[in-house]
Scaffold this motif. Structure first.
Motif, mmCIF file in Angstrom:
data_model
loop_
_atom_site.group_PDB
_atom_site.id
_atom_site.type_symbol
_atom_site.label_atom_id
_atom_site.label_comp_id
_atom_site.label_asym_id
_atom_site.label_seq_id
_atom_site.Cartn_x
_atom_site.Cartn_y
_atom_site.Cartn_z
ATOM 1 N N SER A 77 0.845 -1.187 0.000
ATOM 2 C CA SER A 77 0.000 0.000 0.000
ATOM 3 C C SER A 77 0.882 1.239 0.000
ATOM 4 O O SER A 77 2.110 1.146 0.072
ATOM 5 N N TRP A 89 1.266 3.158 2.338
ATOM 6 C CA TRP A 89 1.958 3.255 3.623
ATOM 7 C C TRP A 89 3.368 2.706 3.562
ATOM 8 O O TRP A 89 4.273 3.205 4.207
ATOM 9 N N HIS A 90 3.507 1.655 2.771
ATOM 10 C CA HIS A 90 4.840 1.079 2.646
ATOM 11 C C HIS A 90 5.809 2.077 2.046
ATOM 12 O O HIS A 90 6.952 2.189 2.486
ATOM 13 N N ALA A 113 5.457 5.332 2.148
ATOM 14 C CA ALA A 113 5.655 6.392 3.145
ATOM 15 C C ALA A 113 6.701 5.951 4.162
ATOM 16 O O ALA A 113 7.628 6.708 4.492
ATOM 17 N N PHE A 114 6.587 4.703 4.616
ATOM 18 C CA PHE A 114 7.533 4.195 5.610
ATOM 19 C C PHE A 114 8.955 4.160 5.040
ATOM 20 O O PHE A 114 9.911 4.560 5.697
#
Lengths: 337, 261
Positions: free
Chosen positions: A189, A191-192, A194-195
């Protein structure tokens, strides 16, 4: 050996990554023309081409980018943290813990979200187990951390073997794919990403401190680096990235070990350059390895972890020997004054 | 003596131990700008540990350390590193690095992570490499250097760090006599002209006699002698501290010369 200026290497690596992504989107049993890829990529429609790109190839490619980049970064960190060139993202047992979680889930017949959740749980348990044991003593030394991690890893290995030998043949097949690393089921996603970028930003801000830490903790401390805090942050960051990658793709081997070394051998030793370069090369490398994994014996698919080793070993050995030949010419007893 | 200036560095009743062994008892040291202090003592008498303590790497049991009038513990790590530099006795090289990149590490306390190395940083590093005779090796890998070259590189890094107080643990290690004297002379002139200070631990009585204004003799039981060089260095005091007879040579130098009997 002549070294390329670091900025050029980064540009070069960006081009390599783009080429790898294009190759990955183009390769597969169903031919999608190059001209269609861009139109389909940015304005998806209901065509078969769009479905293949968006549902099958793109998630896989993006997963490869995330995992490759995270594993390579984690490898860079582990090698500095443990000041051991043999260190890789899995050396402290994150993948072992995660594998035990995932394999337990598989043996219970779970899949999908349960599989990833238990893999994550296993990784987190392992991280805290290693950290708790290594940090118990007065001094948290990299030697102690390394030993604790390696032993915990070995323990997980034993549990994995128990799970493998007591499972049915069909489960063992999917277990083996998981253990070797496989991107066919991977979904990621935003988020990955972003991380990944948060990790990159943190690491780049600490790049100079990493340069000193690579030369020893004591030296880093004389230069005012808060070594204890930095060690802890690096351990957690590397573990989190490894766990993320392992949960996405299983334990894909070798990327985290060889990518940082390849770049160091190519002359990029300053972490301010090594960190972004590792992320780019790791991403490109895993993307290309995955292309081969799904096309080499098509329609049969190979686990990508096999390919990373098959490609990585010869390249690495070649670089190592090439570089040593270079060192012999400058190094010699004549220098000993 | 430049006693009119405020002291650069001061210890009060400093007690240091290492693994339950007392190394220093009630040590009172005051260092003024321009001073050079030598530490002499047997193996295991605590020379290195004392230097590490003065940099904040080792926790003292008791007592206070003041840097520029403020307690050492009140300074940030970065603040200490801008003002106090320590030449470590041995630095292991486990990872590859270019010689100039290594020397550039010394600029860390003066840099910010969002800034790249400035022209000034590069000039300082180039000068540090040049005065340590390493200019021609800046692109070499640290692993390919000899022991003496590594020691010079460590000194180059320290010069790039540009601290006010130089703490040198065995600065003459691995160096041939030409480099030993030239680098000690360089550091000595540097601290005199720039109003900095240095404290160096050494096994070489003559290096101490030649380059120190004051001498600290550390005994293995934690007691010490500290004072002006000519008050401290004598056949009897050195014989006592080493537990081996030391003789003074008759020379025409303006510093005493000693040799083991």
């Amino acid at each position: 050996m002549k070294t390329i200026p670091p900025l050029y290497s980064l540009v070069l690596l960006c081009i390599v990554l783009v080429a790898a992504v294009m190759t990955s989107l183009l390769s597969g049993s169903y031919a999608v023309p190059v001209s269609d890829i861009f139109s389909v990529l940015f304005s998806p429609d209901d065509s078969v081409n769009a479905q293949i790109i968006h549902d099958i190839r793109l998630p896989r490619t993006l997963s490869a980018i995330i995992c490759g980049a995270m594993l390579a970064l984690s490898g860079v960190i582990m090698q500095v943290l443990l000041r051991n060139p043999l260190a890789d993202p899995y050396i402290l047992g994150v993948s072992g813990g995660s594998a035990v979680g995932a394999l337990t889930a598989l043996s219970l017949g779970a899949s999908g979200i349960w599989l990833t959740q238990s893999a994550l749980a296993g990784a987190i348990i392992s991280i805290f187990l290693v950290f708790g044991l290594a940090a118990r003593g007065q001094q948290w030394s990299s030697q102690r951390l390394l030993l604790t991690g390696v032993v915990v890893s070995a323990g997980w290995g034993a549990v994995i073997n128990v799970l493998l030998t007591t499972s049915t043949a069909s489960t063992v097949q999917s277990m083996l794919f998981w253990l070797m690393g496989d991107l066919s089921q991977s979904r990621i996603s935003l988020w990955h990403f972003a991380f990944l970028f948060i990790c990159l930003a943190i690491l780049l801000s600490q790049a100079r401190a990493l340069n000193t830490l690579a030369r020893g903790e004591l030296l880093a401390r004389t230069l005012g680096v808060p070594v204890r805090g930095l060690n802890l942050a690096l351990f957690l960051l590397a573990s989190a990235m490894t766990a993320t990658s392992v949960v996405i793709a299983g334990s894909v081997g070798f990327v985290g070990l060889i990518i940082p070394h390849l770049l160091r051998l190519a002359g990029i030793q300053d972490h301010r350059w090594l960190i972004p370069a590792s992320a780019l090369l790791g991403a490109a490398f895993l993307t290309l390895a995955d292309c081969l994994a799904r096309t080499m014996l098509a329609p049969q698919q190979l686990p990508v972890g096999v390919l990373t080793a098959v490609i990585g070993v010869p390249i690495f050995l070649f670089m190592l020997n090439y570089r040593q030949g270079y060192q012999h010419t400058t190094e010699g007893p004549a220098n000993d004054d | 003596m430049t006693t009119s200036q405020p002291p650069l560095f001061q210890t009060q009743d400093l007690c240091i131990s290492q693994q339950n062994k007392t190394l220093c008892q009630q040590l009172n040291l005051t260092v003024y700008p321009g001073q050079s202090i030598a530490i002499l003592g047997q193996n295991g008498s605590g020379k290195s540990t004392l230097l590490h303590t003065l940099q904040g790497l080792h926790q003292a049991d008791h007592g206070e350390i003041h840097l520029s009038g403020q307690a050492l513990s009140k300074w940030t790590g970065r603040g200490v590193a801008q003002r106090v530099g320590l030449l470590l006795q041995q630095v292991k090289d486990e990872m590859p690095s270019r010689v100039d990149d290594f020397a550039m590490l010394g600029r860390l306390p003066h840099s910010r992570f969002w800034k790249s190395d400035s022209e000034q940083d590069r000039n300082i590093v180039a000068k540090a490499l040049s005065v340590t005779d390493l200019s021609g090796m800046s692109a070499r890998d640290v692993e390919s250097l000899s022991g003496g070259e590594r020691q010079r590189l460590a000194i180059a890094m320290l010069l790039a760090q540009d601290p006010d107080l130089y703490l040198l643990d065995e600065p003459g290690n691995h160096l041939d006599i030409a480099h030993q004297i030239s680098l000690m002379t360089l550091l000595h002139q540097h601290i005199k002209s720039m109003a900095k200070a240095m404290i160096f631990a050494t096994h070489d009585m003559n290096l101490a006699a030649r380059f120190a204004d004051k001498v600290l003799l550390l005994n293995t039981d934690g007691s010490y002698l500290f004072g002006l060089r000519d008050d401290i260095l004598s056949e009897s005091s050195l014989s006592d501290v080493y537990g081996h007879p030391v003789r003074q040579a008759q020379t025409d130098t303006d510093y005493p010369v000693f040799f083991p009997g």
